[in-house]
Design an enzyme around this catalytic site. Structure first.
Site, PDB file in Angstrom:
ATOM      1  N   CYS A 131      53.036  54.695  52.990  1.00 45.69           N
ATOM      2  CA  CYS A 131      53.816  54.666  51.747  1.00 45.69           C
ATOM      3  C   CYS A 131      54.337  56.083  51.491  1.00 45.69           C
ATOM      4  CB  CYS A 131      53.007  54.117  50.574  1.00 45.69           C
ATOM      5  SG  CYS A 131      51.724  55.217  49.956  1.00 45.69           S
ATOM      6  N   ARG A 132      54.702  56.390  50.269  1.00 45.48           N
ATOM      7  CA  ARG A 132      55.275  57.702  49.974  1.00 45.48           C
ATOM      8  C   ARG A 132      54.216  58.802  50.036  1.00 45.48           C
ATOM      9  NH1 ARG A 132      56.324  61.398  45.958  1.00 45.48           N
ATOM     10  NH2 ARG A 132      55.041  60.313  44.458  1.00 45.48           N
TER      11      ARG A 132
END
Length: 98
Positions: A63-64
């Protein structure tokens, strides 16, 4: 929960290892760049789409920053999948993106 650094994951890819990557970010985040070969399944879709995953394969969640992929990792581990979270997420990624 198992974790791998972005650098170690990048090294595995550069060595040509056949890895199964899942990016759980939202569409607008993925549009800014995704690791080549990664499958995009938004975090909210994981429960309904986990039937697309093979329990005999090992998955790396992305994810980020590592938080959402960590939640996906914990959930999938509870369901019997072999999953590792990429610590630091795309913020720590220095490799290629598409």
């Amino acid at each position: 929960m198992k974790e791998i650094s972005a650098k170690d994951l990048q090294e595995k890819l550069e060595k040509g290892e056949n890895l199964h990557l899942i990016d759980v970010r939202e569409d607008d985040e993925v549009a800014q760049g995704i690791i080549p070969g990664a499958l995009h399944i938004r975090l909210s879709e994981i429960p309904e789409r986990m039937n697309e995953l093979d329990k005999d394969k090992h998955y790396y969640m992305i994810c980020r920053s590592g938080g959402r992929s960590g939640r996906a990792t914990e959930f999938l581990n509870e369901q019997g999948y072999h999953v590792t979270n990429m610590a630091g997420g795309m913020l720590a990624w220095e490799g290629d993106v598409q």
